[in-house]
Write a protein that holds these residues in place. Structure first.
Motif, mmCIF file in Angstrom:
data_model
loop_
_atom_site.group_PDB
_atom_site.id
_atom_site.type_symbol
_atom_site.label_atom_id
_atom_site.label_comp_id
_atom_site.label_asym_id
_atom_site.label_seq_id
_atom_site.Cartn_x
_atom_site.Cartn_y
_atom_site.Cartn_z
ATOM 1 N N ARG A 105 -41.374 -36.768 -100.504
ATOM 2 C CA ARG A 105 -42.235 -37.948 -100.480
ATOM 3 C C ARG A 105 -41.924 -38.691 -99.184
ATOM 4 N N ILE A 106 -42.987 -38.981 -98.444
ATOM 5 C CA ILE A 106 -42.865 -39.750 -97.208
ATOM 6 C C ILE A 106 -43.268 -41.181 -97.513
ATOM 7 N N THR A 107 -42.407 -42.100 -97.180
ATOM 8 C CA THR A 107 -42.728 -43.517 -97.312
ATOM 9 C C THR A 107 -42.726 -44.094 -95.908
ATOM 10 N N MET A 108 -43.818 -44.754 -95.557
ATOM 11 C CA MET A 108 -43.935 -45.286 -94.200
ATOM 12 C C MET A 108 -44.239 -46.773 -94.241
ATOM 13 N N ARG A 109 -43.836 -47.405 -93.192
ATOM 14 C CA ARG A 109 -44.111 -48.832 -93.041
ATOM 15 C C ARG A 109 -44.793 -49.024 -91.697
ATOM 16 N N GLY A 110 -45.952 -49.645 -91.758
ATOM 17 C CA GLY A 110 -46.689 -49.951 -90.529
ATOM 18 C C GLY A 110 -46.285 -51.309 -90.000
ATOM 19 N N LEU A 111 -46.942 -51.714 -88.967
ATOM 20 C CA LEU A 111 -46.654 -53.017 -88.386
ATOM 21 C C LEU A 111 -47.148 -54.122 -89.305
ATOM 22 N N GLY A 112 -46.244 -54.758 -89.998
ATOM 23 C CA GLY A 112 -46.573 -55.866 -90.863
ATOM 24 C C GLY A 112 -47.246 -55.489 -92.167
ATOM 25 N N GLY A 113 -47.433 -54.231 -92.443
ATOM 26 C CA GLY A 113 -48.124 -53.814 -93.649
ATOM 27 C C GLY A 113 -47.181 -53.476 -94.794
ATOM 28 N N GLU A 114 -47.782 -53.275 -95.919
ATOM 29 C CA GLU A 114 -47.016 -52.859 -97.094
ATOM 30 C C GLU A 114 -46.619 -51.391 -96.954
ATOM 31 N N PRO A 115 -45.487 -51.009 -97.517
ATOM 32 C CA PRO A 115 -45.100 -49.596 -97.468
ATOM 33 C C PRO A 115 -46.106 -48.736 -98.245
ATOM 34 N N ALA A 116 -46.377 -47.562 -97.726
ATOM 35 C CA ALA A 116 -47.258 -46.600 -98.384
ATOM 36 C C ALA A 116 -46.513 -45.277 -98.460
ATOM 37 N N SER A 117 -46.880 -44.452 -99.427
ATOM 38 C CA SER A 117 -46.204 -43.164 -99.522
ATOM 39 C C SER A 117 -47.197 -42.066 -99.877
ATOM 40 N N CYS A 118 -46.797 -40.843 -99.590
ATOM 41 C CA CYS A 118 -47.604 -39.681 -99.932
ATOM 42 C C CYS A 118 -46.677 -38.475 -100.096
ATOM 43 N N ARG A 119 -47.196 -37.471 -100.764
ATOM 44 C CA ARG A 119 -46.432 -36.241 -100.991
ATOM 45 C C ARG A 119 -46.531 -35.338 -99.771
ATOM 46 N N ALA A 120 -45.488 -34.541 -99.580
ATOM 47 C CA ALA A 120 -45.436 -33.667 -98.412
ATOM 48 C C ALA A 120 -44.615 -32.423 -98.725
ATOM 49 N N ARG A 121 -44.648 -31.491 -97.799
ATOM 50 C CA ARG A 121 -43.882 -30.250 -97.923
ATOM 51 C C ARG A 121 -43.249 -29.944 -96.579
ATOM 52 N N VAL A 122 -41.970 -29.541 -96.583
ATOM 53 C CA VAL A 122 -41.294 -29.134 -95.359
ATOM 54 C C VAL A 122 -41.744 -27.704 -95.068
ATOM 55 N N ASP A 123 -42.508 -27.521 -93.989
ATOM 56 C CA ASP A 123 -43.102 -26.223 -93.694
ATOM 57 C C ASP A 123 -42.186 -25.281 -92.931
ATOM 58 N N ARG A 124 -41.554 -25.791 -91.868
ATOM 59 C CA ARG A 124 -40.752 -24.888 -91.048
ATOM 60 C C ARG A 124 -39.857 -25.675 -90.104
ATOM 61 N N ARG A 125 -38.833 -24.971 -89.593
ATOM 62 C CA ARG A 125 -38.025 -25.506 -88.504
ATOM 63 C C ARG A 125 -38.554 -24.877 -87.232
ATOM 64 N N LEU A 126 -38.811 -25.681 -86.231
ATOM 65 C CA LEU A 126 -39.385 -25.181 -84.990
ATOM 66 C C LEU A 126 -38.301 -24.647 -84.060
ATOM 67 N N THR A 127 -38.648 -23.618 -83.324
ATOM 68 C CA THR A 127 -37.766 -23.081 -82.292
ATOM 69 C C THR A 127 -37.920 -23.953 -81.043
ATOM 70 N N PRO A 128 -36.999 -23.853 -80.100
ATOM 71 C CA PRO A 128 -37.152 -24.625 -78.858
ATOM 72 C C PRO A 128 -38.482 -24.347 -78.146
ATOM 73 N N ASP A 129 -38.941 -23.092 -78.169
ATOM 74 C CA ASP A 129 -40.227 -22.767 -77.536
ATOM 75 C C ASP A 129 -41.393 -23.433 -78.260
ATOM 76 N N GLN A 130 -41.337 -23.486 -79.589
ATOM 77 C CA GLN A 130 -42.396 -24.140 -80.363
ATOM 78 C C GLN A 130 -42.401 -25.641 -80.116
ATOM 79 N N ILE A 131 -41.235 -26.221 -79.957
ATOM 80 C CA ILE A 131 -41.147 -27.662 -79.664
ATOM 81 C C ILE A 131 -41.754 -27.944 -78.296
ATOM 82 N N ALA A 132 -41.401 -27.119 -77.316
ATOM 83 C CA ALA A 132 -41.928 -27.297 -75.956
ATOM 84 C C ALA A 132 -43.443 -27.109 -75.908
ATOM 85 N N ALA A 133 -43.991 -26.299 -76.811
ATOM 86 C CA ALA A 133 -45.435 -26.044 -76.820
ATOM 87 C C ALA A 133 -46.227 -27.178 -77.461
ATOM 88 N N LEU A 134 -45.556 -28.079 -78.159
ATOM 89 C CA LEU A 134 -46.260 -29.221 -78.743
ATOM 90 C C LEU A 134 -46.761 -30.144 -77.637
#
Length: 140
Positions: A105-134
């Motif tokens: 579950r991701i809970t986020m806080r925006g600038l001055g807003g109320e916290p919001a949350s949503c469900r998520a899934r950890v998909d993968r760990r990126l390699t250094p090459d995949q990070i550089a390609a972002l």
């Protein structure tokens, strides 16, 4: 007066000793379990140092050991791009360790807003090459 142990008592004692010795011996099963844990690619939620929103509701997070993980949201997390901070916790464990394939579950806080949350899934760990390609704006 001395007592002679019965064959059943000797058998039980021998079984106990052999079981105890087997438990102390290094075995293949424990090595396999250790490898499986290493291959799961996990991070501690408390070790996150940075995050960026990716395309289509993805979130890229970097931990203190410089690993980057891709997390996909199950519901569209509203205003994820405006979040000033995020917290991630496992849906199934209070330990705080998240692994590839795990739900969170991701809970986020925006600038001055109320916290919001949503469900998520950890998909993968990126390699250094995949990070550089972002794209630059998606690299945590």
């Amino acid at each position: 007066m001395s007592t002679v142990p019965t064959p059943m008592a000797l058998t039980l004692a021998l079984a106990f000793v052999l079981t105890s010795l087997a438990a102390c011996a290094p075995g293949q099963q424990s090595a396999d379990a250790s490898e499986a844990t290493d291959q799961r690619q996990c991070f501690w939620a408390s070790s996150l140092s940075n995050f960026r929103q990716g395309d289509h509701g993805n979130l890229y997070v970097r931990d203190r050991s410089d690993q980057v993980f891709e997390i996909s949201t199950r519901e569209r997390c509203q205003d994820l791009d405006l979040a000033s901070s995020v917290a991630i916790q496992s849906d199934y464990s209070s330990v705080g360790r998240l692994c590839v394939g795990g739900h969170a579950r991701i809970t986020m806080r925006g600038l001055g807003g109320e916290p919001a949350s949503c469900r998520a899934r950890v998909d993968r760990r990126l390699t250094p090459d995949q990070i550089a390609a972002l794209p630059d704006n998606q690299q945590p």
